[in-house]
Design an enzyme around this catalytic site. Sequence first.
Site, PDB file in Angstrom:
ATOM      1  N   HIS A   1       0.728  -1.254  -0.055  1.00 23.02           N
ATOM      2  CA  HIS A   1       0.132   0.004   0.168  1.00 23.02           C
ATOM      3  C   HIS A   1       0.877   1.253   0.009  1.00 23.02           C
ATOM      4  CE1 HIS A   1      -3.226   2.731   0.658  1.00 23.02           C
ATOM      5  NE2 HIS A   1      -3.890   1.777   1.669  1.00 23.02           N
TER       6      HIS A   1
ATOM      7  N   THR B   1      -4.850  11.021  -0.128  1.00 21.78           N
ATOM      8  CA  THR B   1      -6.005  11.135   0.606  1.00 21.78           C
ATOM      9  C   THR B   1      -6.052  12.197   1.804  1.00 21.78           C
ATOM     10  OG1 THR B   1      -5.573   9.166   2.151  1.00 21.78           O
ATOM     11  CG2 THR B   1      -6.621   8.773   0.002  1.00 21.78           C
TER      12      THR B   1
ATOM     13  N   TYR C   1     -13.085   6.645  10.701  1.00 26.20           N
ATOM     14  CA  TYR C   1     -12.504   7.244   9.703  1.00 26.20           C
ATOM     15  C   TYR C   1     -12.998   6.722   8.434  1.00 26.20           C
ATOM     16  CZ  TYR C   1      -8.379   7.345   6.303  1.00 26.20           C
ATOM     17  OH  TYR C   1      -7.736   7.466   5.393  1.00 26.20           O
TER      18      TYR C   1
END
Length: 830
Positions: free
Chosen positions: A374, A518, A505
């Site tokens: 990621h 983001t 979140y």
Amino acid sequence: MPVRTFTMPKSLNESLASQQPPNTDTDRSSLNGVKEAYSPSEREPLAESSPKEKPGITYAAQDKLPKLPIPELEDTCRKFQAVLAPLQNQREQDDTAAAVRDFLKADGPELQARLKKYATGKTSYIEQFWYDSYLNFDNSVVLNLNPFFLLEDDPTPARNNQVTRAASLVISALSFVRAVRKEELPPDTLRGTPLCMYQYSRLFSTARIPTESGCQIAQDSGSRHIVVLCKGQFYWFDVMDDNSDIIMTEKDMALNLQVIVDDAETTPIQEAAKGALGVLSTENRKIWAGLRDVLTRDAESNNAECLSIVDSALFILCLDYTEPKNGAELCGNMLCGTSEVVKGVQIGTCTNRWYDKMQIIVCKNGSAGINFEHTGVDGHTVLRMASDVYTDTILRFAKSINGQAPSLWTSTSPDPSKRDPDSFGDASTTPHKLEWDMLPELSTALRFAETRLADLIQQNEFEILEFAGYGKNFITSMGFSPDAFVQMAFQAAYYGLYGRVENTYEPAMTKVFLHGRTESIRVATLESVEFVKTFWADNSPQQKVDALKKATQKHTALTKECAKALGQDRHLYALYCVWQRAVDEEGAEAASSNGYSSPVDGPSSEAGMSPQQGPSISPSPPRSPSAKNNDNSRSPSKSTSNKPPLQQIPSLFSDPGYDRINNTILSTSNCGNPALRHFGFGPTSADGFGIGYIIKDDSISICISSKHRQTKRFVASLEAYFLEVKRLLRSVKKGESTGRSRVRESEQEKKRGKGKVIKVETQWSEAAAAVGVEEEAEEEDEGLGGYGFFDAGMLLQALKASQEEKEKPSEKAAGNARREIGKKLRVSEY
């Protein structure tokens, strides 16, 4: 066998500086012309069957994208207090307000000035800090960082077995690789505005390399081979030439994969498991770094060459021998593999992985998914790849039926079967098995790594909800944002189980900016709290719907604000990192006195990388020791320390509220489209849930993980909520109008008396009655005040109560007579 040397890249700072030319601040108005920079055929390659080639379109808009803005300090502090308000009592709010005032008067302005100075000439003010937060994470990446996608089954039945499905996916993935490398991939857009495409350059042939001082991202831009894992054994072969053209047909690919499967079968699985070195990639990163040194230290061993082959591969293909029985097992298999110990040996699919790279996973029955590292890419980027790969498999099948069928790609590789073999160069398309030298140290380390991994897998559970009652179409028809609507479902279901609101979140994509990633949407708001309390109280349907409307409108407003990079989390984290750097410059020892942790090594693994996972992780600074040790009662503004400026941790970061906002209980992410069946990730805290969801036209798919909280019950509560809120919406809608179709209204007006009118009776299926949920066709039930507070099954009791209210007066009077309570005892006769 031919081996290419895998060289480590420059440092991340040097790479970022060299790969991206300096960008000046660009006004957002400059994007207006970019929207029309591409023809309709380039923006939508499926519109024409033979798209015209225009190389270089992928990154054409990069130099026109605006840089990520640095929010105003006062705005960020105000938002910080606002997101904490639903989570704090009045005393805690007062303490946080005092900390913010102190921060704005003291350290805040100086840190803001330092941040602006630091960002001058850089691509993004947060990018380096972002990478550091990922790469300094020491714990296992499994269930902590790597998310997964579960693809829908291939619509062509012939491909729904392992080898044919895998071959099809690999060929389509290679076509995507080719489009990226030749810069022919049309850029992503959002309502006509181009998005940053930088992440696509880091999607393939990259690896997360652990070192003693943290991980690095290494990339071999000339890679042309893939690595296949089957029963923990490693194989590789070339799939592209030096021109990034595919050199194998789908049939050739299937033949290679079948050869690999057959070869892997010759080694008993218990024996193969003892050499399944992929398990080492699940270890603590520092331990894994030391083991890589063991692999590469012996010059006479071929381990270094084998490791180079794996690290530099375009991606990993994992061929699993299992067939998960249900959706939850499939999701678990894609996220962390299965754990199955037979005769003391781990033979689960958890040994058939390499988590430092992107993996395409295909089960025995053809079910397929993607697990990806990621650090350099977010879910939106991998989703584009997964969607294009899935689409290409369908279009290639269509082309086999009709040669005039369109292609997804601007250009395609020459047919490998018609090429001169000499044109392939030194490519080797024959599968090679990597044979590792299993040193005693490696065998021991592998055993310990496997037991720790098995522990980790057993500590987590997964449940899915494939809600088919309605989806985006119904939600929008009722006037709601689909994402906000589903987010309020999470809030209501959690409150219904636990009676409280927790920090939640959700990531908002900021790729409209150069190198944007983001921003954090903090879902719990005063409006959402009011909604869940209204929903669970004895209120009218209209009141509940009105509260839901206000809560979703607030969520939508927050989402739009965060998409403009005007949230608070990223800015505060950057300020925290700037403070850390300032302390490094002025003396780390002074900062680590009085119990404060040293910032030299960056964010700690405990909370500094508190990954708000899913495909978009929010790096969070370390928790302040003061927040842990002072029982949330000390106001940071009252500190009497005599430390020099910036040596003492700023008041805002030592406030317990900052610790609370970085401890996410509900970590959620909306990422998907019809190409995906599910998407998900592990929980971000021991007492939290990881929630990945996909909102489709007529359904909602949700995958929930936790460390054995009431995951199954949470899923049941969500399903019951979705049905109940639909009843509420239709009830309110009915109150506004007759609720009849125009055809039936017309029939009523004309009062036609031909034939007997059939009365529609209210009916319940046995399954619905068993779990206490409303049958979807049921629209006429009235007087239902909601379902029970602690269990969705209480809806059944409410329905029974509704039936009882319709009893005759005489029956009700009889029911009021004294009942015999308790077990009737038999009286002995004397």
